[in-house]
Design a protein around this motif. Structure first.
Motif, PDB file in Angstrom:
ATOM      1  N   ALA A  53    -118.252  -9.243  -0.845  1.00 27.02           N
ATOM      2  CA  ALA A  53    -117.137  -8.639  -1.567  1.00 27.02           C
ATOM      3  C   ALA A  53    -115.942  -8.400  -0.645  1.00 27.02           C
ATOM      4  CB  ALA A  53    -117.581  -7.329  -2.203  1.00 27.02           C
ATOM      5  N   LEU A  54    -116.195  -8.142   0.639  1.00 22.69           N
ATOM      6  CA  LEU A  54    -115.112  -7.897   1.588  1.00 22.69           C
ATOM      7  C   LEU A  54    -114.502  -9.179   2.137  1.00 22.69           C
ATOM      8  CD1 LEU A  54    -116.690  -4.944   3.596  1.00 22.69           C
ATOM      9  CD2 LEU A  54    -114.700  -4.803   2.099  1.00 22.69           C
ATOM     10  N   LYS A  55    -115.227 -10.299   2.017  1.00 23.03           N
ATOM     11  CA  LYS A  55    -114.742 -11.544   2.613  1.00 23.03           C
ATOM     12  C   LYS A  55    -113.378 -11.981   2.102  1.00 23.03           C
ATOM     13  CE  LYS A  55    -118.859 -13.940   4.296  1.00 23.03           C
ATOM     14  NZ  LYS A  55    -119.724 -15.123   4.129  1.00 23.03           N
ATOM     15  N   PRO A  56    -113.133 -11.996   0.782  1.00 24.09           N
ATOM     16  CA  PRO A  56    -111.808 -12.453   0.331  1.00 24.09           C
ATOM     17  C   PRO A  56    -110.669 -11.628   0.903  1.00 24.09           C
ATOM     18  CG  PRO A  56    -113.350 -12.355  -1.500  1.00 24.09           C
ATOM     19  CD  PRO A  56    -114.022 -11.687  -0.347  1.00 24.09           C
ATOM     20  N   THR A  57    -110.913 -10.337   1.090  1.00 29.32           N
ATOM     21  CA  THR A  57    -109.859  -9.455   1.590  1.00 29.32           C
ATOM     22  C   THR A  57    -109.789  -9.424   3.102  1.00 29.32           C
ATOM     23  OG1 THR A  57    -110.144  -8.062  -0.364  1.00 29.32           O
ATOM     24  CG2 THR A  57    -108.988  -7.091   1.503  1.00 29.32           C
ATOM     25  N   CYS A  58    -110.948  -9.452   3.739  1.00 32.45           N
ATOM     26  CA  CYS A  58    -110.995  -9.185   5.179  1.00 32.45           C
ATOM     27  C   CYS A  58    -111.332 -10.385   6.046  1.00 32.45           C
ATOM     28  CB  CYS A  58    -112.018  -8.080   5.459  1.00 32.45           C
ATOM     29  SG  CYS A  58    -111.666  -6.519   4.609  1.00 32.45           S
ATOM     30  N   ILE A  59    -111.877 -11.430   5.463  1.00 33.26           N
ATOM     31  CA  ILE A  59    -112.345 -12.547   6.296  1.00 33.26           C
ATOM     32  C   ILE A  59    -111.693 -13.852   5.885  1.00 33.26           C
ATOM     33  CG2 ILE A  59    -114.356 -13.866   7.027  1.00 33.26           C
ATOM     34  CD1 ILE A  59    -116.027 -11.368   6.612  1.00 33.26           C
ATOM     35  N   ASP A  60    -111.837 -14.235   4.612  1.00 28.44           N
ATOM     36  CA  ASP A  60    -111.397 -15.552   4.163  1.00 28.44           C
ATOM     37  C   ASP A  60    -109.902 -15.555   3.857  1.00 28.44           C
ATOM     38  OD1 ASP A  60    -114.001 -16.336   4.408  1.00 28.44           O
ATOM     39  OD2 ASP A  60    -114.481 -15.939   2.307  1.00 28.44           O
ATOM     40  N   THR A  61    -109.063 -15.345   4.880  1.00 28.13           N
ATOM     41  CA  THR A  61    -107.602 -15.335   4.696  1.00 28.13           C
ATOM     42  C   THR A  61    -106.951 -16.589   5.234  1.00 28.13           C
ATOM     43  OG1 THR A  61    -107.353 -14.154   6.787  1.00 28.13           O
ATOM     44  CG2 THR A  61    -107.541 -12.820   4.796  1.00 28.13           C
ATOM     45  N   GLY A  62    -107.684 -17.472   5.834  1.00 26.97           N
ATOM     46  CA  GLY A  62    -107.131 -18.705   6.367  1.00 26.97           C
ATOM     47  C   GLY A  62    -106.478 -18.555   7.730  1.00 26.97           C
ATOM     48  N   MET A  63    -106.290 -17.343   8.197  1.00 24.11           N
ATOM     49  CA  MET A  63    -105.658 -17.101   9.485  1.00 24.11           C
ATOM     50  C   MET A  63    -106.179 -15.788  10.028  1.00 24.11           C
ATOM     51  SD  MET A  63    -101.574 -16.771  10.335  1.00 24.11           S
ATOM     52  CE  MET A  63    -101.231 -18.421   9.697  1.00 24.11           C
ATOM     53  N   SER A  64    -106.412 -15.754  11.338  1.00 24.02           N
ATOM     54  CA  SER A  64    -106.915 -14.521  11.940  1.00 24.02           C
ATOM     55  C   SER A  64    -105.851 -13.442  11.942  1.00 24.02           C
ATOM     56  CB  SER A  64    -107.378 -14.803  13.374  1.00 24.02           C
ATOM     57  OG  SER A  64    -106.259 -15.096  14.200  1.00 24.02           O
ATOM     58  N   TYR A  65    -106.299 -12.215  12.089  1.00 24.98           N
ATOM     59  CA  TYR A  65    -105.365 -11.091  12.115  1.00 24.98           C
ATOM     60  C   TYR A  65    -104.373 -11.239  13.268  1.00 24.98           C
ATOM     61  CZ  TYR A  65    -103.657  -6.338  12.942  1.00 24.98           C
ATOM     62  OH  TYR A  65    -102.866  -5.259  13.177  1.00 24.98           O
TER      63      TYR A  65
END
Length: 362
Positions: free
Chosen positions: A309-321
């Motif tokens: 559930a957290l991946k779309p928001t926190c992980i799968d953004t296409g670019m690192s923070y």
């Protein structure tokens, strides 16, 4: 840096070459706006920034100079706000993902531990069941052997008692017979002839028949008869003694076997009883661990779902923070450079502090 960039990029305005600070100062607001638009478009292409590209297009349009500068300032503020929000979001994501990963690791370890414990309990259960089966077979055989041996011992005992009794009876009878014969022959040997002869005894035919004189028994044969009876007596005596000895040995061996068999039987029955208790405890523990394993797997699934559930928001953004932060900083820097190009009055502090394009130099 902005002034130097503008000085390098600007060539001519209205067909004439611009030289030094004086030439830059004569640039019209339109030319500054066009150069700022060119800068933003170039940076938009390099950074892949849609926001800079859109703003560059707006600068190239016929929007008033003041409105364009306001757009740039608005975009800078929006990017700064996004940076603040993303920093808060990163803190949230780091905290939530950290808790979710920790929960996943804990539940995974718990599940693996329960799997190992359940396997050990299943092995123990199977071993106890196998051992109980073997013990029950051994107890059954032991009881059968003990019963058979007891029956055989009783039968053997009765036969021995009967043989001893008959041998003793025969010994007694033969002994009495020997005693009677010995007394008979002894008395016959000492018997004297009658002083007055009988007319019958005087008859030659009586004498020729061997009836002459007093009857003394067949003394010469008595030894053979008594010797034979002595042999029979010895056989009866030996039979009685050997049978009694065999009976004692057989009884002693039976008593030893009986004690050992009953002790072994008692031990095996006690072991079966203890194994039954251990098996009941093992089965109960196994059921409890299976329940715990199901609960642990449900919790593990919940932890994995939380991570998903957290991946779309926190992980799968296409670019690192870090890459997003760097890109945003470069976007803000490009916007600030554009502001410096458009700063005809030299009022921007960032442009003045960096030796930029204030109103006096542009």
């Amino acid at each position: 840096r902005a002034v130097a960039l503008v000085q390098e990029q600007l060539s001519t305005v209205g067909g004439g070459h611009l030289r030094g600070g004086a030439a830059v100062a004569t640039l019209s607001a339109r030319a500054r706006q066009d150069r700022a638009a060119a800068l933003l478009r170039s940076e938009a292409q390099r950074l892949g920034s849609a926001a800079l590209a859109t703003l560059g297009d707006r600068l190239a349009s016929s929007d008033p100079f003041s409105k364009v500068k306001a757009l740039i300032q608005g975009l800078i503020e929006r990017l700064l706000k996004e940076a603040t929000n993303e920093a808060s979001k990163k803190g949230f994501c780091d905290a939530e993902l950290g808790k979710s990963y920790e929960e996943r690791s804990f539940r995974l370890d718990d599940t693996e531990r329960l799997d190992v414990e359940i396997q050990e309990l299943e092995v123990k259960r199977d071993e106890l069941e196998e051992e109980m089966h073997m013990l029950e077979e051994a107890v059954t055989k032991l009881r059968f052997d003990l019963n058979e041996t007891t029956v055989q011992r009783d039968q053997e005992h009765n036969e021995n008692v009967d043989a001893i009794q008959k041998a003793q009876e025969g010994l007694s009878a033969v002994s009495q017979a020997i005693d009677i014969l010995k007394v008979f022959y002894k008395r016959a040997a000492k018997a004297a002839s009658l002083l007055q002869a009988s007319p019958v005894e005087e008859d030659p035919l009586f004498k020729s028949a061997g009836f002459e004189g007093a009857y003394r028994g067949k003394q010469e044969r008595s030894k053979g008869i008594i010797g034979m009876l002595e042999v029979i007596k010895s056989d009866f005596d030996r039979t009685a003694r050997t049978t009694e000895a065999a009976e004692k040995r057989a009884q002693a061996e039976f008593v030893e076997f009986d004690r050992a068999a009953k002790a072994d039987l008692s031990g095996k029955e006690k072991k079966i009883e203890l194994d039954e208790e251990d098996l009941d405890a093992t089965v109960n523990t196994l059921d409890a661990r299976m329940h715990d394993l199901r609960a642990a797997r449900e919790l593990l699934d919940a932890a994995l779902k939380a991570i998903e559930a957290l991946k779309p928001t926190c992980i799968d953004t296409g670019m690192s923070y870090e890459d997003r932060v760097a890109k945003r900083e470069e976007e803000i820097e490009a916007l600030k450079r554009a502001v410096c190009i458009l700063d005809t009055q030299g009022v921007e502090e960032d442009c003045s502090s960096s030796g930029g394009s204030g109103g006096g130099s542009v």
